[in-house]
Design a protein around this motif. Sequence first.
Motif, PDB file in Angstrom:
ATOM      1  N   ILE A 196      -2.407   2.477 -22.642  1.00  0.00           N
ATOM      2  CA  ILE A 196      -2.781   2.832 -21.267  1.00  0.00           C
ATOM      3  C   ILE A 196      -2.163   1.839 -20.287  1.00  0.00           C
ATOM      4  CG2 ILE A 196      -4.727   2.832 -19.653  1.00  0.00           C
ATOM      5  CD1 ILE A 196      -6.363   4.267 -21.644  1.00  0.00           C
ATOM      6  N   TYR A 197      -2.247   0.575 -20.640  1.00  0.00           N
ATOM      7  CA  TYR A 197      -1.746  -0.469 -19.759  1.00  0.00           C
ATOM      8  C   TYR A 197      -0.245  -0.335 -19.538  1.00  0.00           C
ATOM      9  CZ  TYR A 197      -0.854  -5.097 -17.886  1.00  0.00           C
ATOM     10  OH  TYR A 197      -0.467  -6.138 -17.088  1.00  0.00           O
ATOM     11  N   ARG A 198       0.449   0.053 -20.611  1.00  0.00           N
ATOM     12  CA  ARG A 198       1.915   0.155 -20.510  1.00  0.00           C
ATOM     13  C   ARG A 198       2.362   1.426 -19.805  1.00  0.00           C
ATOM     14  NH1 ARG A 198       3.916  -4.711 -21.069  1.00  0.00           N
ATOM     15  NH2 ARG A 198       2.801  -5.772 -22.729  1.00  0.00           N
ATOM     16  N   VAL A 199       1.669   2.544 -20.118  1.00  0.00           N
ATOM     17  CA  VAL A 199       2.152   3.838 -19.645  1.00  0.00           C
ATOM     18  C   VAL A 199       1.699   4.126 -18.214  1.00  0.00           C
ATOM     19  CG1 VAL A 199       2.078   6.331 -20.013  1.00  0.00           C
ATOM     20  CG2 VAL A 199       2.301   4.780 -21.957  1.00  0.00           C
ATOM     21  N   ILE A 200       0.432   3.902 -17.969  1.00  0.00           N
ATOM     22  CA  ILE A 200      -0.097   4.226 -16.643  1.00  0.00           C
ATOM     23  C   ILE A 200       0.230   3.079 -15.689  1.00  0.00           C
ATOM     24  CG2 ILE A 200      -2.218   4.665 -15.347  1.00  0.00           C
ATOM     25  CD1 ILE A 200      -3.264   6.047 -17.848  1.00  0.00           C
ATOM     26  N   PRO A 201       0.742   3.420 -14.524  1.00  0.00           N
ATOM     27  CA  PRO A 201       1.133   2.347 -13.611  1.00  0.00           C
ATOM     28  C   PRO A 201      -0.045   1.439 -13.270  1.00  0.00           C
ATOM     29  CG  PRO A 201       1.064   4.477 -12.490  1.00  0.00           C
ATOM     30  CD  PRO A 201       0.974   4.737 -13.950  1.00  0.00           C
ATOM     31  N   ASN A 202       0.223   0.173 -13.246  1.00  0.00           N
ATOM     32  CA  ASN A 202      -0.806  -0.796 -12.909  1.00  0.00           C
ATOM     33  C   ASN A 202      -0.900  -0.908 -11.396  1.00  0.00           C
ATOM     34  OD1 ASN A 202      -2.482  -2.930 -12.557  1.00  0.00           O
ATOM     35  ND2 ASN A 202      -1.373  -4.329 -13.902  1.00  0.00           N
ATOM     36  N   LEU A 203      -1.775  -0.091 -10.825  1.00  0.00           N
ATOM     37  CA  LEU A 203      -1.832  -0.013  -9.369  1.00  0.00           C
ATOM     38  C   LEU A 203      -2.493  -1.247  -8.751  1.00  0.00           C
ATOM     39  CD1 LEU A 203      -2.724   3.775  -9.008  1.00  0.00           C
ATOM     40  CD2 LEU A 203      -0.501   2.698  -8.796  1.00  0.00           C
ATOM     41  N   GLY A 204      -3.187  -2.008  -9.581  1.00  0.00           N
ATOM     42  CA  GLY A 204      -3.787  -3.244  -9.082  1.00  0.00           C
ATOM     43  C   GLY A 204      -2.745  -4.180  -8.471  1.00  0.00           C
ATOM     44  N   LYS A 205      -1.530  -4.100  -8.974  1.00  0.00           N
ATOM     45  CA  LYS A 205      -0.437  -4.940  -8.471  1.00  0.00           C
ATOM     46  C   LYS A 205      -0.215  -4.774  -6.971  1.00  0.00           C
ATOM     47  CE  LYS A 205       2.881  -4.831 -12.354  1.00  0.00           C
ATOM     48  NZ  LYS A 205       2.465  -6.029 -13.054  1.00  0.00           N
ATOM     49  N   PHE A 206      -0.572  -3.585  -6.460  1.00  0.00           N
ATOM     50  CA  PHE A 206      -0.252  -3.298  -5.063  1.00  0.00           C
ATOM     51  C   PHE A 206      -1.352  -3.710  -4.099  1.00  0.00           C
ATOM     52  CE2 PHE A 206       2.042  -0.179  -7.653  1.00  0.00           C
ATOM     53  CZ  PHE A 206       3.330  -0.572  -7.315  1.00  0.00           C
ATOM     54  N   ASN A 207      -2.437  -4.251  -4.656  1.00  0.00           N
ATOM     55  CA  ASN A 207      -3.531  -4.644  -3.782  1.00  0.00           C
ATOM     56  C   ASN A 207      -3.446  -6.126  -3.436  1.00  0.00           C
ATOM     57  OD1 ASN A 207      -5.855  -5.186  -2.475  1.00  0.00           O
ATOM     58  ND2 ASN A 207      -7.217  -4.311  -4.030  1.00  0.00           N
ATOM     59  N   VAL A 208      -2.968  -6.395  -2.242  1.00  0.00           N
ATOM     60  CA  VAL A 208      -2.928  -7.796  -1.781  1.00  0.00           C
ATOM     61  C   VAL A 208      -3.710  -7.891  -0.477  1.00  0.00           C
ATOM     62  CG1 VAL A 208      -0.790  -8.438  -2.933  1.00  0.00           C
ATOM     63  CG2 VAL A 208      -0.678  -7.384  -0.682  1.00  0.00           C
ATOM     64  N   ARG A 209      -4.764  -7.100  -0.397  1.00  0.00           N
ATOM     65  CA  ARG A 209      -5.535  -7.068   0.848  1.00  0.00           C
ATOM     66  C   ARG A 209      -6.287  -8.372   1.084  1.00  0.00           C
ATOM     67  NH1 ARG A 209      -6.723  -1.520  -0.628  1.00  0.00           N
ATOM     68  NH2 ARG A 209      -8.870  -2.046  -1.144  1.00  0.00           N
TER      69      ARG A 209
ATOM     70  N   GLN B  44       0.835  -1.194   0.000  1.00  0.00           N
ATOM     71  CA  GLN B  44       0.000   0.000   0.000  1.00  0.00           C
ATOM     72  C   GLN B  44       0.878   1.255   0.000  1.00  0.00           C
ATOM     73  OE1 GLN B  44      -3.599   0.170  -0.178  1.00  0.00           O
ATOM     74  NE2 GLN B  44      -2.637   2.064  -0.854  1.00  0.00           N
ATOM     75  N   TYR B  45       1.929   1.207   0.798  1.00  0.00           N
ATOM     76  CA  TYR B  45       2.833   2.361   0.853  1.00  0.00           C
ATOM     77  C   TYR B  45       3.514   2.569  -0.500  1.00  0.00           C
ATOM     78  CZ  TYR B  45       6.511   5.571   2.212  1.00  0.00           C
ATOM     79  OH  TYR B  45       7.340   6.656   2.276  1.00  0.00           O
ATOM     80  N   LEU B  46       3.874   1.474  -1.154  1.00  0.00           N
ATOM     81  CA  LEU B  46       4.468   1.606  -2.490  1.00  0.00           C
ATOM     82  C   LEU B  46       3.513   2.325  -3.437  1.00  0.00           C
ATOM     83  CD1 LEU B  46       6.169  -1.880  -3.050  1.00  0.00           C
ATOM     84  CD2 LEU B  46       7.236   0.259  -2.307  1.00  0.00           C
ATOM     85  N   GLU B  47       2.218   2.003  -3.295  1.00  0.00           N
ATOM     86  CA  GLU B  47       1.230   2.675  -4.148  1.00  0.00           C
ATOM     87  C   GLU B  47       1.191   4.171  -3.837  1.00  0.00           C
ATOM     88  OE1 GLU B  47      -2.866   1.511  -3.653  1.00  0.00           O
ATOM     89  OE2 GLU B  47      -3.402   2.144  -5.678  1.00  0.00           O
ATOM     90  N   PHE B  48       1.263   4.510  -2.548  1.00  0.00           N
ATOM     91  CA  PHE B  48       1.291   5.936  -2.180  1.00  0.00           C
ATOM     92  C   PHE B  48       2.475   6.633  -2.849  1.00  0.00           C
ATOM     93  CE2 PHE B  48      -0.635   4.749   2.221  1.00  0.00           C
ATOM     94  CZ  PHE B  48      -1.880   4.577   1.640  1.00  0.00           C
ATOM     95  N   LEU B  49       3.613   5.968  -2.850  1.00  0.00           N
ATOM     96  CA  LEU B  49       4.813   6.584  -3.445  1.00  0.00           C
ATOM     97  C   LEU B  49       4.585   6.961  -4.901  1.00  0.00           C
ATOM     98  CD1 LEU B  49       7.789   4.470  -2.018  1.00  0.00           C
ATOM     99  CD2 LEU B  49       6.977   6.725  -1.299  1.00  0.00           C
ATOM    100  N   ILE B  50       3.877   6.076  -5.615  1.00  0.00           N
ATOM    101  CA  ILE B  50       3.607   6.368  -7.022  1.00  0.00           C
ATOM    102  C   ILE B  50       2.604   7.510  -7.153  1.00  0.00           C
ATOM    103  CG2 ILE B  50       2.560   5.440  -9.132  1.00  0.00           C
ATOM    104  CD1 ILE B  50       3.943   2.853  -8.585  1.00  0.00           C
ATOM    105  N   ILE B  51       1.579   7.494  -6.305  1.00  0.00           N
ATOM    106  CA  ILE B  51       0.560   8.550  -6.397  1.00  0.00           C
ATOM    107  C   ILE B  51       1.164   9.919  -6.074  1.00  0.00           C
ATOM    108  CG2 ILE B  51      -1.631   9.388  -5.463  1.00  0.00           C
ATOM    109  CD1 ILE B  51      -2.337   6.407  -5.052  1.00  0.00           C
ATOM    110  N   ILE B  52       2.052   9.973  -5.074  1.00  0.00           N
ATOM    111  CA  ILE B  52       2.716  11.252  -4.783  1.00  0.00           C
ATOM    112  C   ILE B  52       3.481  11.710  -6.015  1.00  0.00           C
ATOM    113  CG2 ILE B  52       4.416  12.456  -3.349  1.00  0.00           C
ATOM    114  CD1 ILE B  52       3.896  10.368  -1.176  1.00  0.00           C
ATOM    115  N   GLY B  53       4.140  10.781  -6.682  1.00  0.00           N
ATOM    116  CA  GLY B  53       4.898  11.130  -7.892  1.00  0.00           C
ATOM    117  C   GLY B  53       4.005  11.707  -8.976  1.00  0.00           C
ATOM    118  N   ILE B  54       2.827  11.109  -9.135  1.00  0.00           N
ATOM    119  CA  ILE B  54       1.887  11.620 -10.145  1.00  0.00           C
ATOM    120  C   ILE B  54       1.413  13.018  -9.754  1.00  0.00           C
ATOM    121  CG2 ILE B  54      -0.373  11.270 -11.221  1.00  0.00           C
ATOM    122  CD1 ILE B  54       0.040   8.251 -10.874  1.00  0.00           C
ATOM    123  N   ALA B  55       1.028  13.162  -8.486  1.00  0.00           N
ATOM    124  CA  ALA B  55       0.539  14.472  -8.018  1.00  0.00           C
ATOM    125  C   ALA B  55       1.622  15.538  -8.180  1.00  0.00           C
ATOM    126  CB  ALA B  55       0.094  14.376  -6.563  1.00  0.00           C
TER     127      ALA B  55
END
Lengths: 305, 267
Positions: free
Chosen positions: B212-225, B153-164
């Motif tokens: 889209i699949y290649r360029v935009i990060p696949n955030l689904g990868k980070f969901n292992v809830r 989840q934190y890894l996903e945050f890191l990517i979102i901060i980068g996008i923002a």
Amino acid sequence: MLEVNNLIKNFKTGFLGKEVTVLRGVSFCVESGEIFGFVGPNGAGKTTTFKCILGFALKSGGTINLMGETNGKVGIKSRIGYLPENPYFYDYLTGEELLRYMGELHGIKGKALEDKMDVLLSKVNMSHARKVQLRKYSKGMLQRIGIAQALINDPEFIILDEPMSGLDPIGRREIKDLILEEKAKGKTILLSSHMLSDVEALCDRVALLMSGRVVRTGTIGELLNEIHTDYELFLEGSGDDIQEHVRDLSVELEERAGYLVLKFDEDIKARVLEAIMKSSAEIVSLHPMRKSLEGLFVEEASKNE
Amino acid sequence: MNRVISVAHNTFREAIRDRVLYSLVIFAVLMILSSLIIATISGEQYNKIVKDLGLAAISIIGIMISVFLGMGLVYKEIEKKTVYNIFSKPIKRYEFILGKYLGLAFTLLLITVGMAIILFLLVLYTELRYQGLIEFYYGGHHFAEFFNAIYFQYLEFLIIIGIALIFSSFTSPILSVLFTFLLFAIGRFSGDIRLFAEEIKNPVSAVFAEVIYRVIPNLGKFNVRSEAVYGGSLSGELIFYTTAYAIIYTLALLILSMIIFEKKEFK
Ligand SMILES: Nc1ncnc2c1ncn2[C@@H]1O[C@H](COP(=O)(O)OP(=O)(O)O)[C@@H](O)[C@H]1O
Ligand SMILES: [Mg+2]
């Protein structure tokens, strides 16, 4: 120290990107060790010139040579201090946190930094507010802390954009003394102002900026020499009689507080007095108008209208 | 590097003195605690609900903090003219960008760890009360998977901060939030978008979906809830690749921000 040559700056404005020219070939140079005043009315382009010098805005033409650098290397900034116009700082920081942060960006740290902060805070009379958040500072206090942060690295070249604005007369006096103190230490100062009274008493040389052009440069003395001194002569007596006598001279007449007031240039002073002697009027007072740059300023401004 | 740390420190200081952050953190804690109340009324689902809702709360709040604080990272400094102070000092523009990024990333690290500790204590409390039941229903406690889910989840945050951060360096906060959420949504469902495009068999949309699949990060990868709740295989290899994926993406986003910011005029 600084040489600005034919500096041009265009801004794109509005939705369609229409170009407006703000600086139309600004040239001046600041010699090492002097206090140089950059004077002009609001909107003349003083701040824009400073932004080009510091590399915040990209120039559209001309050259800037800042301490031997022509393309604004980052390293040169360790020898410069800058006070932006109407400084706004991080309002969640306290005065000392701001100074510490700015000092750290200069690579100063530890005891050297803390000592420098103490000295500067007391120099700008802000020691009492060092632990107060900047959001609670008045405009004058922000100006003072702004000057303190500009001096944190003991810069050789100090650029101050409207350093006196927002200050009361005592504050202005203090800032002037501080600027003179830096000069005495051999520093070079470039300051801008729209107030002539500020620069007159302070600057070695000034450049007069009007609508994006430097219209005059020189020492205060040189600029003052260009101004004709006006005299005001207060008379008591019959107006018709006097008008008769000074008809051939370029004299302005007006009535003020029951007196007749004559205004004229220095070069015809003798002839005006001679004419008055012949009339029946009594001289109440004769005095020169205060010499100032104000007149030149207004004169140039009206030329540019 | 010292300058980067100074900028990061100030960014962190700004964040923790920001009321928006406090309201979001309080909201997060309330959400986590309320999962306990919901859980008590739903019987044997007890443990699943605390973990599930708790992890979802961390995710939502973390994303909101990343987006809302991220959008102002650079924009605010330009808008409020503090850049004039910063860049009259000998700091390079990329150092500033890196500092801003690290400052917010560190803020989120602390918040994520804080929320994770609260949630873990709650999970521990519920699991020990119904230990037998839990082990029977879920085949164990899956604590390792739980922490792994938080880490991803934190890894996903890191990517979102980068996008923002990218949007923050050239557009207004409203557009920033909009674009960041849009990219986030596409990123979360990018796997689905690709599947969908394969279904409709239109070559144009297939190419589009592939891009889209290649360029935009696949955030689904980070969901292992769900693994954190039901257990499942989270191999060391998966952890390694997911970490590498996040790092590479973040670096790319950072470099893009730096390139945009390098040429930026402060007028
Ligand atoms: N970013 C900008 N875009 C468009 N016009 C600008 C911009 N900044 C300044 N100007 C214009 O340039 C002129 C000079 O502004 P400025 O340099 O701030 O003057 P001064 O500091 O002498 O008061 C003003 O007319 C102002 O409206
Ligand atoms: Mg100005």
